[in-house]
Scaffold this active site. Sequence first.
Site, PDB file in Angstrom:
ATOM      1  CE  LYS A   1     -13.215  10.048 -18.177  1.00  0.00           C
ATOM      2  NZ  LYS A   1     -13.300   9.426 -16.876  1.00  0.00           N
TER       3      LYS A   1
ATOM      4  NE  ARG B   1      -3.007   0.039   3.235  1.00  0.00           N
ATOM      5  CZ  ARG B   1      -2.545   0.364   4.464  1.00  0.00           C
ATOM      6  NH1 ARG B   1      -2.161   1.590   4.715  1.00  0.00           N
ATOM      7  NH2 ARG B   1      -2.482  -0.544   5.414  1.00  0.00           N
TER       8      ARG B   1
ATOM      9  CE1 TYR C   1     -17.551  12.905 -14.283  1.00  0.00           C
ATOM     10  CE2 TYR C   1     -16.306  12.654 -12.257  1.00  0.00           C
ATOM     11  CZ  TYR C   1     -17.155  12.136 -13.215  1.00  0.00           C
ATOM     12  OH  TYR C   1     -17.614  10.855 -13.095  1.00  0.00           O
TER      13      TYR C   1
ATOM     14  CG  ASP D   1      -9.847  17.365 -13.608  1.00  0.00           C
ATOM     15  OD1 ASP D   1      -9.244  16.907 -14.586  1.00  0.00           O
ATOM     16  OD2 ASP D   1     -10.756  16.751 -13.019  1.00  0.00           O
TER      17      ASP D   1
HETATM   18  N1  PLP Z   1     -12.133  14.644 -13.786  1.00  0.00           N
HETATM   19  C1  PLP Z   1     -12.711  14.706 -14.996  1.00  0.00           C
HETATM   20  C2  PLP Z   1     -12.561  15.954 -15.809  1.00  0.00           C
HETATM   21  C3  PLP Z   1     -13.454  13.632 -15.483  1.00  0.00           C
HETATM   22  O1  PLP Z   1     -14.025  13.719 -16.698  1.00  0.00           O
HETATM   23  C4  PLP Z   1     -13.589  12.461 -14.688  1.00  0.00           C
HETATM   24  C5  PLP Z   1     -14.369  11.307 -15.150  1.00  0.00           C
HETATM   25  O2  PLP Z   1     -15.153  11.407 -16.082  1.00  0.00           O
HETATM   26  C6  PLP Z   1     -12.974  12.443 -13.432  1.00  0.00           C
HETATM   27  C7  PLP Z   1     -12.241  13.533 -13.011  1.00  0.00           C
HETATM   28  C8  PLP Z   1     -13.092  11.228 -12.547  1.00  0.00           C
HETATM   29  O3  PLP Z   1     -12.198  10.252 -12.953  1.00  0.00           O
HETATM   30  P1  PLP Z   1     -12.424   8.657 -12.789  1.00  0.00           P
HETATM   31  O4  PLP Z   1     -13.638   8.312 -13.586  1.00  0.00           O
HETATM   32  O5  PLP Z   1     -11.148   8.088 -13.289  1.00  0.00           O
HETATM   33  O6  PLP Z   1     -12.641   8.403 -11.330  1.00  0.00           O
END
Ligand code: PLP
Length: 362
Positions: free
Chosen positions: A201, A53, A104, A176
């Site tokens: 992504k 971990r 998001y 982000d």
């Molecule tokens: N940030 C953005 C801009 C996203 O589009 C997403 C998921 O769609 C996330 C964070 C969350 O990521 P995860 O789905 O890998 O948990």
Amino acid sequence: MDNMGAHEHDDMWSPQTVAVKAGRPESQPDQPLNQPLVMASTYVAGGEMEYGRYGNSTWEAFESALGALEGGRALSFASGMAAVATVLDLVAPGETVVAARHCYQGTLVQLAVLEQRGLVKVVLVDIDNTEQVLAALNDDVALLWIESPTNPALEVADIAALSAGASAANVTVVVDNTFATPLVQRPLDLGASVVVHSATKYLAGHSDAVIGAVVTRNDQIWRAVDQKRRTLGAIPGTLEAWLALRGMRTLALRVERSRTNAEELVRRLTGHPDVERVRYPDLGGIIAIELADAEIADRVCRSTQLWVHATSLGGVESSLERRRRWTSEPTTIPEGLIRLSVGIEDVEDLWRDLEQALPGRD
Ligand code: PLP
């Protein structure tokens, strides 16, 4: 490990090269070229790793490549949301987080839950309105949460101006960077303190792994995030880290191709009689189109053969979805908005399939 996370080594290579070169084992006779999968829950005592971990050399390979691309040090997580939760957990009780209104929806849900529990105060802002955002940065604000472009409204923040204003107000800036990727925008160079990714992504890029990451050049923040990962335990799977690194080797080619495909589709969608608005900031392969209503948009999503009707984005395969089908999506996102994630297929095939799915003039 050839620790390319130490970014002074990477300045001599272009980002496209770094994506290929970083995070590899030391170049020595009979060493593999690629970091192997190291499956381990524990290690012989006396070293730095100790327990599964706390560390894993396959995660480290991915982290060192991503760190090199973003110009900082990375820590990988079980998902993008685990990375988001860990960074938000740095905010002390009673402090305020200023965040993009259209970031998001999962991030918005996390913020709302923290606020409902009385742990933080949340102020939502239009992230493309620099003046409005800077005006919100009062003495109670600890964190400014930027997403740029936002998902799925595709608003673009002036990261440099916001970071300069936030730094003067003693506010930590998180970006982000999932949509743009470090090949299009490097927030740490623009003055942000922390970058988060849903590496699920574009970074991994093949719709086969869920994984997240945090990147920073601030050693204090890095140590705090590492400590939280050790104790809260939102660690990535070893296979996922390996897949994400494998995916990143072709990041430059995939991003370039998705972007040129997206630019061509935007040219054809703009002015199309069924499309009321096209949103495209030209910072990657994501387009949002607005159709007349939810029913028409749903029909389009059901009528394609090549475009996959699916959530998520950033894979080699093109996908689309109407975002308001999710009840947690902000109501300020139009009902008829479809988010298109443009992949690397032939653009003529993509257009043919999309055009036949659009309802037509009558
Ligand atoms: N940030 C953005 C801009 C996203 O589009 C997403 C998921 O769609 C996330 C964070 C969350 O990521 P995860 O789905 O890998 O948990």
